[in-house]
Each structure stands twice: as C-alpha cells, then as structure tokens.
Design a protein around this motif. Structure first.
Motif, PDB file in Angstrom:
ATOM      1  N   ASN A  38     -34.161 -20.220  64.865  1.00 41.38           N
ATOM      2  CA  ASN A  38     -35.187 -19.664  63.985  1.00 41.38           C
ATOM      3  C   ASN A  38     -34.379 -18.204  63.563  1.00 41.38           C
ATOM      4  OD1 ASN A  38     -37.190 -21.290  63.849  1.00 41.38           O
ATOM      5  ND2 ASN A  38     -38.232 -20.379  65.594  1.00 41.38           N
ATOM      6  N   VAL A  39     -33.593 -17.662  64.332  1.00 44.12           N
ATOM      7  CA  VAL A  39     -33.042 -16.462  63.922  1.00 44.12           C
ATOM      8  C   VAL A  39     -31.891 -16.797  62.961  1.00 44.12           C
ATOM      9  CG1 VAL A  39     -31.579 -14.496  65.093  1.00 44.12           C
ATOM     10  CG2 VAL A  39     -33.728 -15.229  66.027  1.00 44.12           C
ATOM     11  N   PHE A  40     -31.156 -17.718  63.446  1.00 48.68           N
ATOM     12  CA  PHE A  40     -29.910 -18.063  62.577  1.00 48.68           C
ATOM     13  C   PHE A  40     -30.352 -18.735  61.286  1.00 48.68           C
ATOM     14  CE2 PHE A  40     -27.071 -17.915  66.319  1.00 48.68           C
ATOM     15  CZ  PHE A  40     -25.988 -17.343  65.545  1.00 48.68           C
ATOM     16  N   ASN A  41     -31.469 -19.189  61.221  1.00 51.43           N
ATOM     17  CA  ASN A  41     -32.049 -19.712  59.921  1.00 51.43           C
ATOM     18  C   ASN A  41     -32.468 -18.623  58.927  1.00 51.43           C
ATOM     19  OD1 ASN A  41     -32.159 -22.321  58.656  1.00 51.43           O
ATOM     20  ND2 ASN A  41     -34.123 -22.903  59.742  1.00 51.43           N
ATOM     21  N   THR A  42     -33.105 -17.786  59.576  1.00 53.78           N
ATOM     22  CA  THR A  42     -33.488 -16.482  58.920  1.00 53.78           C
ATOM     23  C   THR A  42     -32.152 -15.630  58.295  1.00 53.78           C
ATOM     24  OG1 THR A  42     -35.492 -16.280  60.045  1.00 53.78           O
ATOM     25  CG2 THR A  42     -34.974 -14.334  58.969  1.00 53.78           C
ATOM     26  N   LEU A  43     -31.197 -15.487  59.250  1.00 55.58           N
ATOM     27  CA  LEU A  43     -30.141 -14.758  58.930  1.00 55.58           C
ATOM     28  C   LEU A  43     -29.420 -15.607  57.778  1.00 55.58           C
ATOM     29  CD1 LEU A  43     -28.828 -13.721  62.282  1.00 55.58           C
ATOM     30  CD2 LEU A  43     -30.041 -12.122  60.365  1.00 55.58           C
ATOM     31  N   ILE A  44     -29.260 -16.605  57.887  1.00 51.18           N
ATOM     32  CA  ILE A  44     -28.575 -17.574  56.665  1.00 51.18           C
ATOM     33  C   ILE A  44     -29.309 -17.192  55.455  1.00 51.18           C
ATOM     34  CG2 ILE A  44     -27.925 -19.965  55.933  1.00 51.18           C
ATOM     35  CD1 ILE A  44     -27.474 -20.545  58.843  1.00 51.18           C
ATOM     36  N   LEU A  45     -30.624 -17.449  55.520  1.00 46.59           N
ATOM     37  CA  LEU A  45     -31.488 -17.485  54.171  1.00 46.59           C
ATOM     38  C   LEU A  45     -31.349 -16.030  53.493  1.00 46.59           C
ATOM     39  CD1 LEU A  45     -34.757 -19.281  55.127  1.00 46.59           C
ATOM     40  CD2 LEU A  45     -32.789 -20.204  53.587  1.00 46.59           C
ATOM     41  N   LYS A  46     -31.002 -15.124  54.459  1.00 45.92           N
ATOM     42  CA  LYS A  46     -31.147 -13.589  53.847  1.00 45.92           C
ATOM     43  C   LYS A  46     -29.824 -13.068  53.586  1.00 45.92           C
ATOM     44  CE  LYS A  46     -35.395 -12.216  55.665  1.00 45.92           C
ATOM     45  NZ  LYS A  46     -36.218 -11.173  55.794  1.00 45.92           N
ATOM     46  N   ALA A  47     -28.491 -13.821  54.027  1.00 46.57           N
ATOM     47  CA  ALA A  47     -27.228 -13.407  53.724  1.00 46.57           C
ATOM     48  C   ALA A  47     -27.001 -13.560  51.920  1.00 46.57           C
ATOM     49  CB  ALA A  47     -26.194 -14.559  54.333  1.00 46.57           C
ATOM     50  N   ASN A  48     -26.200 -12.595  51.629  1.00 46.30           N
ATOM     51  CA  ASN A  48     -25.946 -12.344  50.145  1.00 46.30           C
ATOM     52  C   ASN A  48     -24.525 -12.617  49.818  1.00 46.30           C
ATOM     53  OD1 ASN A  48     -28.710 -12.003  49.652  1.00 46.30           O
ATOM     54  ND2 ASN A  48     -28.306  -9.918  50.088  1.00 46.30           N
ATOM     55  N   VAL A  73     -26.673 -28.985  64.750  1.00 40.75           N
ATOM     56  CA  VAL A  73     -26.037 -29.517  63.571  1.00 40.75           C
ATOM     57  C   VAL A  73     -26.967 -28.918  62.412  1.00 40.75           C
ATOM     58  CG1 VAL A  73     -26.103 -31.831  62.463  1.00 40.75           C
ATOM     59  CG2 VAL A  73     -25.221 -31.556  64.853  1.00 40.75           C
ATOM     60  N   ASN A  74     -28.048 -28.776  62.495  1.00 41.89           N
ATOM     61  CA  ASN A  74     -28.911 -28.505  61.343  1.00 41.89           C
ATOM     62  C   ASN A  74     -28.607 -27.034  60.675  1.00 41.89           C
ATOM     63  OD1 ASN A  74     -30.602 -30.822  61.411  1.00 41.89           O
ATOM     64  ND2 ASN A  74     -32.239 -29.985  62.713  1.00 41.89           N
ATOM     65  N   ILE A  75     -28.204 -26.104  61.888  1.00 46.64           N
ATOM     66  CA  ILE A  75     -27.861 -24.697  61.407  1.00 46.64           C
ATOM     67  C   ILE A  75     -26.514 -24.779  60.643  1.00 46.64           C
ATOM     68  CG2 ILE A  75     -26.815 -22.717  62.212  1.00 46.64           C
ATOM     69  CD1 ILE A  75     -30.020 -22.723  62.058  1.00 46.64           C
ATOM     70  N   LYS A  76     -25.513 -25.727  61.443  1.00 45.20           N
ATOM     71  CA  LYS A  76     -24.424 -25.729  60.647  1.00 45.20           C
ATOM     72  C   LYS A  76     -24.278 -26.256  59.325  1.00 45.20           C
ATOM     73  CE  LYS A  76     -19.691 -27.329  62.235  1.00 45.20           C
ATOM     74  NZ  LYS A  76     -19.068 -27.999  63.219  1.00 45.20           N
ATOM     75  N   ASP A  77     -25.055 -27.509  59.057  1.00 42.18           N
ATOM     76  CA  ASP A  77     -25.433 -27.789  57.728  1.00 42.18           C
ATOM     77  C   ASP A  77     -26.076 -26.687  56.773  1.00 42.18           C
ATOM     78  OD1 ASP A  77     -24.549 -30.304  58.082  1.00 42.18           O
ATOM     79  OD2 ASP A  77     -26.443 -31.225  58.571  1.00 42.18           O
ATOM     80  N   SER A  78     -27.048 -25.898  57.361  1.00 44.31           N
ATOM     81  CA  SER A  78     -27.522 -24.788  56.627  1.00 44.31           C
ATOM     82  C   SER A  78     -26.485 -23.843  56.215  1.00 44.31           C
ATOM     83  CB  SER A  78     -28.658 -24.025  57.428  1.00 44.31           C
ATOM     84  OG  SER A  78     -29.710 -25.057  57.566  1.00 44.31           O
TER      85      SER A  78
END
Length: 87
Positions: A38-48, A73-78
């Motif tokens: 969840n943390v990595f997903n949030t950080l990836i979405l907010k990265a600019n 695998v899911n985080i790597k794909d995101s």
C-alpha cells in the motif's frame, strides 16, 4: 496443583508450538507485505518525476525480500507503467 486443575490443563507438545509459531510468522509477513504494498502504491501514484521514481525503484529493490511474490510483481508493474507515463 489440584486434581481438577491437572485434568483441565492441556499438554502442549513442541510440535504444536512450532506449528503455532509458523502460522504467526506467516500472518505477520502477509500483513507486513500488504502494508508495504500500500505504501509503495501510494508513493508511485504521487511521484511526479523520473528522479523520484528512480529513488522509489532503489528503495523497492532493497525491500524486495519483504514482499509476497504477487505483491512484488504488482508493484514492479506499477512502477514500470508510471515510468513509461513520465517519459
């Protein structure tokens, strides 16, 4: 101990304890993996920027062993998709 207490006490074998401990470790690992996911997903979405994503990728690779296989695998794909979007 009284006779009544000895009848109600359960004998715990070392095998039972190891099974219990293994279940606890798996549960903690899964919860930890979900929180990291969840943390990595949030950080990836907010990265600019690409620089932010590079830093996240480095941090992500350091935490690789703390993820379940599917989460990794899911985080790597995101991360790949977001990098592609920033290009």
């Amino acid at each position: 101990m009284s006779e009544a207490e000895t009848k109600t006490n359960k004998v715990v074998k070392s095998k039972d304890i190891s099974v219990f401990l293994n279940l606890e470790e798996k549960r903690d690992f899964n919860e930890h993996s979900k929180a990291l996911y969840n943390v990595f997903n949030t950080l990836i979405l907010k990265a600019n920027s690409i620089e932010e994503l590079k830093c996240l990728k480095d941090l992500f690779e350091q935490q690789k062993k703390n993820f379940k296989n599917n989460d990794y695998v899911n985080i790597k794909d995101s991360l790949r998709k977001k990098i592609y979007e920033c290009l």
